[in-house]
Design an enzyme around this catalytic site. Structure first.
Site, PDB file in Angstrom:
ATOM      1  N   GLU A 311      -1.014  12.514  -7.345  1.00 23.32           N
ATOM      2  CA  GLU A 311      -1.556  11.393  -6.833  1.00 23.32           C
ATOM      3  C   GLU A 311      -2.237  11.442  -5.564  1.00 23.32           C
ATOM      4  O   GLU A 311      -3.351  11.302  -5.167  1.00 23.32           O
ATOM      5  CB  GLU A 311      -0.477   9.825  -6.532  1.00 23.32           C
ATOM      6  CG  GLU A 311      -1.480   8.780  -5.884  1.00 23.32           C
ATOM      7  CD  GLU A 311      -2.346   8.283  -7.238  1.00 23.32           C
ATOM      8  OE1 GLU A 311      -1.750   7.800  -8.207  1.00 23.32           O
ATOM      9  OE2 GLU A 311      -3.495   8.114  -6.823  1.00 23.32           O
ATOM     10  N   ASP A 315      -6.181  11.643  -4.593  1.00 25.01           N
ATOM     11  CA  ASP A 315      -6.885  10.604  -3.411  1.00 25.01           C
ATOM     12  C   ASP A 315      -7.296  11.226  -2.474  1.00 25.01           C
ATOM     13  O   ASP A 315      -8.621  10.597  -2.052  1.00 25.01           O
ATOM     14  CB  ASP A 315      -5.708   9.637  -3.072  1.00 25.01           C
ATOM     15  CG  ASP A 315      -5.040   8.786  -4.132  1.00 25.01           C
ATOM     16  OD1 ASP A 315      -5.623   8.681  -5.282  1.00 25.01           O
ATOM     17  OD2 ASP A 315      -3.994   8.177  -4.122  1.00 25.01           O
ATOM     18  N   SER A 560      -6.385   5.359 -10.512  1.00 23.27           N
ATOM     19  CA  SER A 560      -6.083   6.107  -9.464  1.00 23.27           C
ATOM     20  C   SER A 560      -7.204   6.907  -8.626  1.00 23.27           C
ATOM     21  O   SER A 560      -7.426   7.151  -7.518  1.00 23.27           O
ATOM     22  CB  SER A 560      -4.865   6.937  -9.751  1.00 23.27           C
ATOM     23  OG  SER A 560      -3.659   6.615  -9.643  1.00 23.27           O
ATOM     24  N   ASP A 601     -23.557  -3.289 -13.517  1.00 17.72           N
ATOM     25  CA  ASP A 601     -22.821  -4.035 -14.907  1.00 17.72           C
ATOM     26  C   ASP A 601     -22.328  -3.307 -16.002  1.00 17.72           C
ATOM     27  O   ASP A 601     -23.067  -2.457 -16.319  1.00 17.72           O
ATOM     28  CB  ASP A 601     -23.624  -5.464 -15.364  1.00 17.72           C
ATOM     29  CG  ASP A 601     -22.842  -6.293 -16.119  1.00 17.72           C
ATOM     30  OD1 ASP A 601     -21.597  -6.221 -16.257  1.00 17.72           O
ATOM     31  OD2 ASP A 601     -23.391  -7.255 -16.719  1.00 17.72           O
ATOM     32  N   GLY A 620     -21.844  -9.485 -17.036  1.00 19.29           N
ATOM     33  CA  GLY A 620     -21.168 -10.106 -16.343  1.00 19.29           C
ATOM     34  C   GLY A 620     -19.892  -9.766 -15.961  1.00 19.29           C
ATOM     35  O   GLY A 620     -19.389  -8.724 -16.405  1.00 19.29           O
ATOM     36  N   ASP A 622     -15.813  -9.248 -16.314  1.00 14.00           N
ATOM     37  CA  ASP A 622     -15.045  -9.046 -17.383  1.00 14.00           C
ATOM     38  C   ASP A 622     -13.556  -8.754 -16.829  1.00 14.00           C
ATOM     39  O   ASP A 622     -13.662  -8.088 -15.773  1.00 14.00           O
ATOM     40  CB  ASP A 622     -15.649  -8.442 -18.502  1.00 14.00           C
ATOM     41  CG  ASP A 622     -16.087  -7.104 -18.127  1.00 14.00           C
ATOM     42  OD1 ASP A 622     -15.106  -6.052 -17.777  1.00 14.00           O
ATOM     43  OD2 ASP A 622     -17.021  -6.789 -18.273  1.00 14.00           O
TER      44      ASP A 622
END
Ligand SMILES: *[C@@H]1O[C@H](CO)[C@@H](O)[C@H](O)[C@H]1NC(C)=O
Ligand SMILES: *[C@@H]1O[C@H](CO)[C@@H](O)[C@H](O)[C@H]1NC(C)=O
Ligand SMILES: *[C@@H]1O[C@H](CO)[C@@H](O)[C@H](O)[C@H]1NC(C)=O
Ligand SMILES: *[C@@H]1O[C@H](CO)[C@@H](O)[C@H](O)[C@H]1NC(C)=O
Length: 643
Positions: A311, A315, A560, A601, A620, A622
């Site tokens: 992780e 990152d 992540s 989108d 749109g 969701d």
């Protein structure tokens, strides 16, 4: 005078109200089922001490949302007119009435004022040396010892009560119905000595099941060098192309800031950063994030492996490459013995959130100085650091891990960060509509792999954060074509809250979703009342990221990946605003939902889980990919027109 006094005294005696000590108590919090892997063990010994802490209600929380909109709604004349930390502290501090009412109740119950201490901010009260017997009388409950499958004990109760007139002044009391999250294997190995009943020594760490998923490893000659190949591997330049980000072109680096939050034992390896930079950004070799160490947190090298470095390496490698030459801040939270929770991190950046002696809930959050020895012996960090303008966190709980009061209190804290102009991003989870580790809920609220109720993530469902889902490049597609919801290795976390109501900023988008594309599920799967918070809000690529990990290149997957990528885009938008003499963007959601054209989108793919196909990405908003992926150019264009 004497006669007058007597005259007055008689009717008082005749019509005396019931004293608060015999006031009827009503249930304040209740837990109907035990959390996953916990069971009842024994009654608590009457003489055992209960480290009782009372979270007082804050003032003005009812108007926090309106105040937040004033500084983050693009139509507001006060847009970006952010508050100072001092203004926040004063505005939300518990009222004198609240403090006095709760102390008076404790005194009526025979608890001497000298045993009650309060925080500087007056946010919490703590009762010293309280026995189980006293606590049981005070809270009209029965304390028990619970045991986790790992053997870890926990002192708690199934429900507790306070007088009606006191209830509205208290958020919650610990230790009571709040439990640890499941303890992971690492934490059991690391525990230095046997745990005694009374205080849980392991805490609810937010990392379980949320770390990225590891894929194939790569040898350097096989790493892509052409944009056309981004469909098989994502590298920084793929993201810069997908989201039209500038690189190496910043104007206000010295004014800007970007924070990545990591929870020990997760930590980066310096050699991995250099291996990554050597491949993708040679001039960054040797660069390290600025460390803000929280509660003894430091990049540990005692334990290595994907579960410890995956992780943090991911990152930091992407955040550092995408916002170079700005150097991100690493908030490394928790020592290697106890770890830390989101609340420990929040304490460190907001002194008014801290409890009296550190640790917000000793059963849930880290307690420092480490009471068990062998860990961080310093004082808990409390208001030590200023928050950065953007905070990206790729860890999450399930909503069902925690109680609504606990979640509401933490969620309010994110509103305060938004008021101060901080953008708070959380990854939405990697198991589609299921929770961490693919767990779903049964009808009675317990966890089960065969459960059929969806299991939303927290704080993804807090309306005051921006929740980030995952996308992928379509098979054989390129960075120049629309992406789809991530369906490689992981599925984007998304759905609807069981705790938080729908915020007004998303009402139109979410209602339109329900009207045009009603999902094929009932109240048996999720809260379909159309009145609750839907998530995620935004998304970004979360598949096939190339990272350097423990000395080799691997592919990784997960929301992540997506959260630090969105954080980098927003950090660059902040650069443009800061260079123009404006404030950072702060809380994003009202502006995103009012201007969905700033995002790409996403209209295909889904987030299967809990034995279902999950929700589906549609035109749109969701509950798979939110409003879509960021377009830096369009975001800057809009945000530069705002005050
Ligand atoms: C705590 O209370 C017990 C009696 O309930 C008393 O004997 C003991 O001295 C107290 N401890 C402290 C530190 O006040
Ligand atoms: C909850 O439901 C599950 C599955 O339906 C069942 O196995 C379990 O015993 C129930 N637990 C409680 C506490 O009711
Ligand atoms: C992707 O390309 C490969 C090789 O050209 C082809 O075999 C495969 O069918 C393509 N997949 C899709 C989904 O178009
Ligand atoms: C759904 O949420 C609404 C609003 O919070 C609540 O009133 C309702 O009871 C919830 N429904 C279910 C089935 O939990």
């Amino acid at each position: 005078m004497l006669a007058g006094f007597l005259l007055l005294a008689v009717p008082w005696a005749a019509f005396a109200l019931p004293s608060p000590s015999i006031a009827v108590k009503r249930t304040h919090e209740r837990r109907s089922v035990l959390p996953h892997q916990w069971e009842e063990h024994s009654d608590a010994h009457p003489d055992m001490r209960v480290p009782l802490r009372i979270a007082l209600t804050q003032s003005n929380l009812d108007v926090a949302y309106d105040e937040l909109l004033k500084v983050s709604d693009p139509e507001s004349p006060d847009f970006a007119n952010h508050w100072t930390a001092k203004q926040i502290a004063q505005f939300f501090a518990p009222s004198k009435e609240t403090v006095d009412t709760v102390i008076a109740w404790l005194e009526d119950e025979g608890i001497d004022r000298s045993r009650v201490k309060q925080t500087d901010s007056l946010g919490w009260l703590q009762v010293a040396n309280l026995s189980v017997t006293e606590a049981e009388t005070l809270l009209d409950t029965k304390y028990r010892i619970y045991k986790h499958a790992s053997g870890a004990p926990h002192l708690g109760c199934g429900s507790y009560s306070v007088p009606e007139h006191v209830s509205k002044h208290i958020d919650f009391i610990t230790p009571t119905v709040h439990f640890d999250s499941p303890v992971n294997a690492h934490r059991q190995e690391k525990r230095k000595r046997d745990v005694e009943p009374g205080i849980a020594k392991t805490i609810g760490q937010p990392r379980i099941g949320t770390t990225p998923k590891q894929g194939a490893s790569l040898s350097v000659p096989n790493i892509i060098t052409e944009l056309e190949q981004c469909g098989s591997q994502i590298t920084p330049i793929c993201l810069q192309s997908l989201y039209k980000m500038p690189f190496d072109l910043q104007l206000a680096t010295s004014k800007n800031s970007y924070g990545i939050v990591e929870y020990t034992p997760q930590s980066y390896l310096a050699t991995d950063l250099d291996m990554f930079f050597k491949q993708f950004l040679a001039k960054a070799v040797g660069q390290r994030p600025t460390l803000d160490s929280i509660d003894g947190g430091e990049p540990q090298t005692e334990l290595e492996g994907f579960g410890y470095n995956g992780e943090s390496d991911l990152d930091l490698q992407y955040a550092m490459a995408l916002v170079y030459p700005l150097n991100p801040t690493l908030f490394q939270a928790g020592d290697i013995v106890e770890g830390a929770s989101f609340n420990n991190f929040l304490d460190a950046i907001d002194g008014t959130y801290c409890t009296y002696e550190g640790g917000d809930d000793p059963t849930q959050d880290g307690v420092y100085p480490d009471p068990n020895g062998g860990g961080y012996e310093g004082t808990e960090n409390c208001g030590t650091y200023a928050p950065t303008y953007v905070l990206s966190t790729s860890y999450a709980y399930n909503e069902a891990d925690l109680t609504p009061f606990y979640e509401q209190r933490q969620c309010s804290e994110y509103a305060k960060l938004g008021l101060q102009g901080v953008t708070v991003l959380y990854s939405s989870g990697d198991n589609g509509v299921a929770g961490n580790d693919g767990q779903c809920l049964t009808a009675n609220g317990t966890y089960s792999a065969s459960g059929t109720r969806f299991n939303p993530s927290f704080p993804g469902t807090c309306p005051y954060i921006t929740s980030v889902g995952a996308t992928q490049i379509k098979p054989n597609g390129t960075v120049f074509e629309a992406e789809e919801a991530c369906e490689t290795v992981i599925y984007s976390g998304g759905g609807f809250s069981n705790v938080f109501p729908m915020p007004s900023y998303q009402a139109s988008a979410v209602n339109s979703y329900f009207e045009k594309y009603p999902p094929p599920y009932t109240a048996a799967q999720y809260n379909n009342s159309r009145t609750v918070r839907g998530f995620p809000d935004i998304s970004a690529n979360g598949a096939n990221y190339v990272i350097a990990i423990d000395g080799e290149f691997d592919l990784v997957y997960g929301t992540s990946c997506s959260s630090p990528t969105v954080g980098s885009v927003i950090t660059l938008v902040n650069d443009a605003r800061l260079a123009a003499g404006k404030k950072p963007v702060g809380f994003l959601n009202p502006t995103l939902y009012a201007n969905p054209w700033m995002l790409n989108d996403i209209t295909t793919g889904g987030n299967q889980g809990c034995g279902t196909a999950g929700f589906t990405s549609v035109p749109g908003w969701d509950p798979v990919t939110g409003l879509g992926t960021p377009d830096y150019g369009l975001l800057v264009a809009k945000y530069l027109t705002l005050p």
